[in-house]
Write a protein that holds these residues in place. Sequence first.
Motif, PDB file in Angstrom:
ATOM      1  N   ARG A 177      11.222  -2.653  -7.826  1.00 34.41           N
ATOM      2  CA  ARG A 177      11.013  -4.099  -7.943  1.00 34.41           C
ATOM      3  C   ARG A 177      10.656  -4.461  -9.378  1.00 34.41           C
ATOM      4  O   ARG A 177       9.935  -3.735 -10.058  1.00 34.41           O
TER       5      ARG A 177
ATOM      6  N   MET B 176       4.226   0.638   1.864  1.00 31.27           N
ATOM      7  CA  MET B 176       3.566  -0.647   1.635  1.00 31.27           C
ATOM      8  C   MET B 176       4.531  -1.795   1.901  1.00 31.27           C
ATOM      9  O   MET B 176       5.498  -1.995   1.169  1.00 31.27           O
TER      10      MET B 176
ATOM     11  N   ALA C 156       4.529  -5.394   1.444  1.00 32.51           N
ATOM     12  CA  ALA C 156       3.696  -6.411   0.786  1.00 32.51           C
ATOM     13  C   ALA C 156       4.388  -7.778   0.818  1.00 32.51           C
ATOM     14  O   ALA C 156       4.257  -8.534   1.776  1.00 32.51           O
TER      15      ALA C 156
ATOM     16  N   GLY D 171       1.640  -8.812  -6.530  1.00 35.38           N
ATOM     17  CA  GLY D 171       2.369  -8.219  -5.411  1.00 35.38           C
ATOM     18  C   GLY D 171       1.679  -7.014  -4.799  1.00 35.38           C
ATOM     19  O   GLY D 171       2.290  -6.286  -4.016  1.00 35.38           O
ATOM     20  N   TYR D 172       0.390  -6.804  -5.129  1.00 36.04           N
ATOM     21  CA  TYR D 172      -0.351  -5.681  -4.532  1.00 36.04           C
ATOM     22  C   TYR D 172      -1.134  -6.140  -3.316  1.00 36.04           C
ATOM     23  O   TYR D 172      -1.700  -7.238  -3.308  1.00 36.04           O
ATOM     24  N   ILE D 173      -1.175  -5.267  -2.323  1.00 32.03           N
ATOM     25  CA  ILE D 173      -1.945  -5.562  -1.115  1.00 32.03           C
ATOM     26  C   ILE D 173      -3.421  -5.278  -1.388  1.00 32.03           C
ATOM     27  O   ILE D 173      -3.765  -4.266  -2.006  1.00 32.03           O
TER      28      ILE D 173
ATOM     29  N   GLY E 169      -3.589   0.658  -3.511  1.00 33.18           N
ATOM     30  CA  GLY E 169      -3.083   0.745  -4.884  1.00 33.18           C
ATOM     31  C   GLY E 169      -1.582   0.961  -4.885  1.00 33.18           C
ATOM     32  O   GLY E 169      -0.896   0.614  -3.924  1.00 33.18           O
ATOM     33  N   ASP E 170      -1.080   1.524  -5.976  1.00 36.16           N
ATOM     34  CA  ASP E 170       0.362   1.789  -6.070  1.00 36.16           C
ATOM     35  C   ASP E 170       0.645   3.130  -5.406  1.00 36.16           C
ATOM     36  O   ASP E 170       0.288   4.190  -5.933  1.00 36.16           O
ATOM     37  N   ALA E 171       1.288   3.074  -4.242  1.00 37.69           N
ATOM     38  CA  ALA E 171       1.469   4.296  -3.441  1.00 37.69           C
ATOM     39  C   ALA E 171       2.300   5.334  -4.199  1.00 37.69           C
ATOM     40  O   ALA E 171       1.961   6.525  -4.207  1.00 37.69           O
ATOM     41  N   GLY E 172       3.370   4.886  -4.863  1.00 36.66           N
ATOM     42  CA  GLY E 172       4.225   5.831  -5.600  1.00 36.66           C
ATOM     43  C   GLY E 172       3.458   6.508  -6.728  1.00 36.66           C
ATOM     44  O   GLY E 172       3.516   7.731  -6.890  1.00 36.66           O
TER      45      GLY E 172
END
Length: 216
Positions: free
Chosen positions: A109, A139, A141, A200-202, A207-210
């Motif tokens: 994204r 995620m 989101a 765009g973060y939940i 956090g950033d899963a990747g």
Amino acid sequence: MTLQLRVYVPPHPLIKHWLAVARDVATPPVLFRSAITELGRWLTYEAAREWLPTMETMVQSPLDSCPATLIDPEVPVAVVPILRAGLGLLEGAQSLLPLASIYHLGLVRNEETLEPTCYLNKLPEKFDPQTRVLITDPMLATGGSIMLAMAELTQRGIDPAMTRIVCVVAAPPALQKLSAAYAGLNVYTATIDEIVNNQGYIVPGLGDAGDRIYGT
Ligand code: URA
């Protein structure tokens, strides 16, 4: 009967435990990866109920023959991990679905527009319409990536009612978009968090899963 999106949050202690480990900012990448693998396993276990095709047969035990239920090998089962982070859930899912075909879908994204684009598509041109599909994406989101994945799948013949999404954290914007577009779809998630921030973060999310899976 009208079909609608169904969202399951299985009340399982192992799912709660691994979610807590994954959420914790102090969890190092090696343990975070294990947590995501375990969540992939237990959420797939739940998603497989009334989805994995079975067939009735007879088996001969050492003492007598009796009716038995087997997984039907004639019905195709597919797992579609959404790269990158969906790969983290794949190992656990694959441990329960060893015969499933794996079709990678790479989506990234744009961090400003939050719109996804596809950089890798290993989907076949057409699926057998009976195919059971399990999508892994930790995620959900804003819903951009999962909506793009669903569009790619349905235009290749996949029935949303035969599709299960396994994620870790789902948020209302993604669930609302899925619900408006795909009646009969089922989502399995460890939790639903209400907030998606401007980036765009939940929130609280994890956090950033990747980044946390791969340490990059
Ligand atoms: N993707 C992530 O990895 N984390 C979020 O919170 C939202 C999207």
